[in-house]
Design an enzyme around this catalytic site. Structure first.
Site, short mmCIF file in Angstrom:
data_model
loop_
_atom_site.label_atom_id
_atom_site.label_comp_id
_atom_site.label_asym_id
_atom_site.label_seq_id
_atom_site.Cartn_x
_atom_site.Cartn_y
_atom_site.Cartn_z
CD GLU A 73 -2.98 1.01 0.11
OE1 GLU A 73 -3.55 -0.06 -0.11
OE2 GLU A 73 -3.18 2.04 -0.56
CD GLU A 80 -3.01 6.12 -5.51
OE1 GLU A 80 -3.72 5.13 -5.52
OE2 GLU A 80 -3.13 7.04 -4.68
#
Ligand SMILES: Nc1ncnc2c1ncn2[C@@H]1O[C@H](COP(=O)(O)OP(=O)(O)OP(=O)(O)O)[C@@H](O)[C@H]1O
Length: 131
Positions: A73, A80
């Protein structure tokens, strides 16, 4: 001739690197809802493991699963951020990078789910049947 500025010692640089890494985890926790969900899931798994008194090797599996999900994550968050920096406009490759990074989290999370079912399923089942 001016003396070059002294470089901080190795230990100080290593400690600073740890500081940056913890700052990264804190920043991701502050901005990523998914990571907060993973934190809650990890706390739930640890609580369940403590309640069921699972053996040491199973604790190792649970710890690996939690670490893998968090690692994936955090990497996804980094991808991102970099993608948004490099390609704020729509681009097929930017979309692919984000989708693949999210896919990595999904794969690791599914693996962690299997670990959770195998570790916690049988003892929970036995308790419910025995109750
Ligand atoms: N610059 C872009 N170019 C092309 N497609 C994009 C771009 N940014 C996002 N996308 C597409 O939209 C999807 C969602 O992007 P977004 O940035 O909202 O990620 P997210 O994982 O949903 O974010 P968060 O984890 O913050 O909720 C991506 O998986 C990708 O398919």
């Amino acid at each position: 001739m001016a003396k070059p500025a002294a470089r901080p010692g190795l230990l100080r640089r290593r400690l600073a690197s740890f500081g940056y890494a913890f700052r990264g985890v804190g920043a991701a926790l502050g901005s990523e809802v998914h990571l907060r969900f993973h934190a809650a899931a990890a706390a739930g798994a640890v609580g369940l493991g403590w309640y069921l008194g699972i053996p040491r090797l199973e604790w190792a599996l649970v710890a690996l699963a939690i670490g893998a999900v968090w690692g994936a994550e955090l990497l996804n968050t980094a991808v991102e951020a970099l993608t948004d920096l490099v390609s704020p406009e729509y681009h097929a490759l930017a979309g692919k990078a984000k989708d693949v990074a999210a896919g990595a989290v999904l794969v690791v999370a599914l693996g962690a789910l299997v670990v959770g079912l195998l570790v916690f399923g049988p003892p929970l089942w036995a308790r419910w049947l025995g109750a």
